[in-house]
Design a protein around this motif. Structure first.
Motif, PDB file in Angstrom:
ATOM      1  N   MET A 262      39.458  47.171  38.455  1.00 16.97           N
ATOM      2  CA  MET A 262      40.919  47.351  38.984  1.00 16.97           C
ATOM      3  C   MET A 262      41.330  46.068  39.677  1.00 16.97           C
ATOM      4  O   MET A 262      40.522  45.438  40.492  1.00 16.97           O
ATOM      5  CB  MET A 262      40.946  48.467  40.151  1.00 16.97           C
ATOM      6  N   VAL A 263      42.354  45.648  39.535  1.00 12.63           N
ATOM      7  CA  VAL A 263      43.042  44.406  40.162  1.00 12.63           C
ATOM      8  C   VAL A 263      42.829  44.564  41.782  1.00 12.63           C
ATOM      9  O   VAL A 263      43.611  45.346  42.209  1.00 12.63           O
ATOM     10  CB  VAL A 263      44.348  44.024  39.798  1.00 12.63           C
TER      11      VAL A 263
ATOM     12  N   PHE B 231      35.783  42.419  46.500  1.00 12.71           N
ATOM     13  CA  PHE B 231      36.374  42.974  45.527  1.00 12.71           C
ATOM     14  C   PHE B 231      35.329  43.273  44.402  1.00 12.71           C
ATOM     15  O   PHE B 231      34.325  42.662  44.171  1.00 12.71           O
ATOM     16  CB  PHE B 231      37.619  42.314  44.832  1.00 12.71           C
ATOM     17  N   ASP B 232      35.580  44.606  43.997  1.00 12.04           N
ATOM     18  CA  ASP B 232      34.780  44.814  42.744  1.00 12.04           C
ATOM     19  C   ASP B 232      34.848  44.037  41.461  1.00 12.04           C
ATOM     20  O   ASP B 232      34.090  43.596  40.838  1.00 12.04           O
ATOM     21  CB  ASP B 232      34.982  46.425  42.106  1.00 12.04           C
ATOM     22  N   ASN B 233      36.221  43.540  41.242  1.00 11.60           N
ATOM     23  CA  ASN B 233      36.278  42.836  40.052  1.00 11.60           C
ATOM     24  C   ASN B 233      37.359  41.608  40.744  1.00 11.60           C
ATOM     25  O   ASN B 233      38.304  41.475  41.011  1.00 11.60           O
ATOM     26  CB  ASN B 233      37.414  43.432  39.072  1.00 11.60           C
ATOM     27  N   GLN B 234      36.428  40.253  40.764  1.00 10.55           N
ATOM     28  CA  GLN B 234      36.823  39.131  41.471  1.00 10.55           C
ATOM     29  C   GLN B 234      37.487  38.163  40.325  1.00 10.55           C
ATOM     30  O   GLN B 234      38.176  37.069  40.455  1.00 10.55           O
ATOM     31  CB  GLN B 234      35.758  38.204  41.877  1.00 10.55           C
ATOM     32  N   ASP B 235      37.616  38.975  39.100  1.00 12.96           N
ATOM     33  CA  ASP B 235      38.409  37.882  38.020  1.00 12.96           C
ATOM     34  C   ASP B 235      39.802  38.319  37.960  1.00 12.96           C
ATOM     35  O   ASP B 235      40.456  37.239  37.502  1.00 12.96           O
ATOM     36  CB  ASP B 235      37.843  38.446  36.680  1.00 12.96           C
ATOM     37  N   GLU B 236      40.262  39.450  38.668  1.00 14.91           N
ATOM     38  CA  GLU B 236      41.588  39.620  38.581  1.00 14.91           C
ATOM     39  C   GLU B 236      42.178  39.931  40.146  1.00 14.91           C
ATOM     40  O   GLU B 236      41.812  40.767  40.783  1.00 14.91           O
ATOM     41  CB  GLU B 236      41.918  41.081  37.855  1.00 14.91           C
ATOM     42  N   VAL B 237      42.836  38.885  40.650  1.00  9.64           N
ATOM     43  CA  VAL B 237      43.148  39.031  42.099  1.00  9.64           C
ATOM     44  C   VAL B 237      44.898  38.678  42.116  1.00  9.64           C
ATOM     45  O   VAL B 237      45.128  37.814  41.573  1.00  9.64           O
ATOM     46  CB  VAL B 237      42.379  37.993  42.786  1.00  9.64           C
TER      47      VAL B 237
ATOM     48  N   LYS C 181      47.951  48.862  34.553  1.00 17.22           N
ATOM     49  CA  LYS C 181      47.789  47.674  34.087  1.00 17.22           C
ATOM     50  C   LYS C 181      46.545  47.006  34.798  1.00 17.22           C
ATOM     51  O   LYS C 181      46.423  47.204  35.935  1.00 17.22           O
ATOM     52  CB  LYS C 181      48.978  46.916  34.567  1.00 17.22           C
ATOM     53  N   GLU C 182      45.917  46.423  34.037  1.00 11.25           N
ATOM     54  CA  GLU C 182      44.586  45.771  34.249  1.00 11.25           C
ATOM     55  C   GLU C 182      44.463  44.303  34.604  1.00 11.25           C
ATOM     56  O   GLU C 182      43.316  43.538  34.985  1.00 11.25           O
ATOM     57  CB  GLU C 182      43.420  46.166  33.322  1.00 11.25           C
ATOM     58  N   SER C 183      45.864  43.524  34.486  1.00 11.71           N
ATOM     59  CA  SER C 183      45.591  42.296  34.977  1.00 11.71           C
ATOM     60  C   SER C 183      46.714  41.771  36.071  1.00 11.71           C
ATOM     61  O   SER C 183      47.911  42.449  36.089  1.00 11.71           O
ATOM     62  CB  SER C 183      46.206  41.296  33.761  1.00 11.71           C
ATOM     63  N   ALA C 184      46.392  40.859  36.853  1.00 14.30           N
ATOM     64  CA  ALA C 184      47.155  40.247  37.976  1.00 14.30           C
ATOM     65  C   ALA C 184      48.433  39.806  37.535  1.00 14.30           C
ATOM     66  O   ALA C 184      49.629  40.332  38.036  1.00 14.30           O
ATOM     67  CB  ALA C 184      46.462  39.378  38.833  1.00 14.30           C
ATOM     68  N   HIS C 185      48.540  39.175  36.593  1.00 12.31           N
ATOM     69  CA  HIS C 185      49.687  38.636  35.720  1.00 12.31           C
ATOM     70  C   HIS C 185      50.520  39.705  35.290  1.00 12.31           C
ATOM     71  O   HIS C 185      51.732  39.574  35.778  1.00 12.31           O
ATOM     72  CB  HIS C 185      49.477  37.870  34.483  1.00 12.31           C
ATOM     73  N   GLU C 186      50.325  40.696  34.734  1.00 11.39           N
ATOM     74  CA  GLU C 186      51.038  41.732  34.184  1.00 11.39           C
ATOM     75  C   GLU C 186      51.663  42.428  35.597  1.00 11.39           C
ATOM     76  O   GLU C 186      52.980  42.871  35.705  1.00 11.39           O
ATOM     77  CB  GLU C 186      50.396  42.974  33.449  1.00 11.39           C
TER      78      GLU C 186
END
Length: 322
Positions: free
Chosen positions: A1-2, A55-61, A108-113
């Motif tokens: 999750m973002v 965050f669990d996912n630091q790739d998507e912020v 949606k799974e990306s910060a950009h989206e």
């Protein structure tokens, strides 16, 4: 999750996070970062780095900041330099933007989206009353109506019991979750009250038409197979008795979301948001006999309550009062 960082001057970030969670429910992987009067850019940067590390996912912020060019924005922008292919910043934070971001994280799974998706909602939330003060193009957008007249019946995306009817949790969280084209308050009492009708119509979220109809009219509309094709209806009831009348009249409901029933004299309250009289319990029992299931939740991401257990506790308390 973002992961979402809400970054603002002063305590605005903490306050708007509290408001967003009050409407949409408790959120994971969301942190508020404040710039206090005694702090500087390095303090904000350190808080952001600590938040990202949690965050669990630091790739998507996704950073939601108050002002473009302010210190929270500048520090987020600096951190983002090495992550521009994944991270995003949206400035001009408002509550509608935040709630839309919460809802969009489920699909949606990306910060950009998410950043692209929430822009329209944030802009549409800025309105003025009286409406004639709006620029002509904005007024035209507000007045735009959904298409009607297609053959077919309503699709019922949600039927909810809520003594508050159309309020923040419904207008934001549930509307985003179910995507109705129409919100219909079904109540004989409210249909007689012109002030309440007007307030409900004004509370409808952008792009969704709100109506107030008596129960018999809803039964009539439910049987109409010529005018409501493609229409997604969210029905709101004040109490289970009105739901029972609608179902017995032919409104084809399968599940009723039980969100809020206010306490009053003679009722018992087995949990924080639901209060029952004996007549209420009897109505729910009849609804169950009609084959309806019960979805006990205030907001979409709440865990579901056990209606049988809630009713059992309510019945036990009512029996003790006798």
């Amino acid at each position: 999750m973002v992961g979402i960082i809400i970054a603002t001057h002063g305590e605005f970030a903490e306050g708007i996070l509290q408001s967003g969670e009050m409407i949409f429910g408790k959120q994971e992987n969301v942190e508020a970062v404040t710039l206090m009067p005694s702090e500087g850019p390095d303090d904000v940067r350190a808080k952001m780095e600590k938040a990202i590390a949690s965050f669990d996912n630091q790739d998507e912020v996704l950073f939601l900041v108050d002002l473009w060019g302010g210190t929270p924005f500048n520090q987020a922008s600096s951190l983002m330099e090495a992550h521009q292919d994944k991270w995003a910043i949206v400035a001009g934070l408002n509550l509608a933007m935040l709630i839309e971001a919460f809802a969009t994280r489920f699909s949606k799974e990306s910060a950009h989206e998410i950043a692209v998706h929430i822009l329209d909602t944030a802009k549409e939330a800025v309105k003025v009353k009286p409406e004639e003060l709006e620029p002509a193009d904005a007024a035209a957008d507000t007045a735009q109506q959904v298409n009607t007249g297609a053959p077919g019946k309503f699709e019922y995306v949600l039927a909810r019991i809520d003594s508050r009817l159309l309020h923040g949790q419904v207008a934001t969280a549930w509307t985003k979750n179910t995507l109705p084209t129409r919100i219909i308050v079904v109540s004989d009492e409210v249909a007689k009250d012109e002030l309440r009708k007007k307030l409900i119509q004004q509370a409808a979220p952008s792009g969704v038409k709100a109506h107030v109809v008596p129960i018999n009219k809803m039964i009539e509309l439910a049987k109409d197979d010529k005018h409501f094709g493609g229409q997604r209806a969210l029905l709101l009831f004040e109490n289970p008795h009105d739901v029972l009348k609608a179902v017995e009249g032919g409104v084809p409901l399968e599940t009723i979301n039980v969100g809020s029933m206010a306490h009053s004299t003679g009722k018992v309250q087995p949990n924080k948001v639901l209060a029952f009289s004996q007549a209420d319990l009897d109505a729910f029992k009849k609804l169950k006999e009609h084959g309806l299931s019960f979805d006990v939740r205030k907001v979409p991401n709440d865990s579901r309550g056990n209606m049988d257990e809630i009713m059992r506790r309510a019945q036990s308390e009512l029996d003790r009062q006798r």
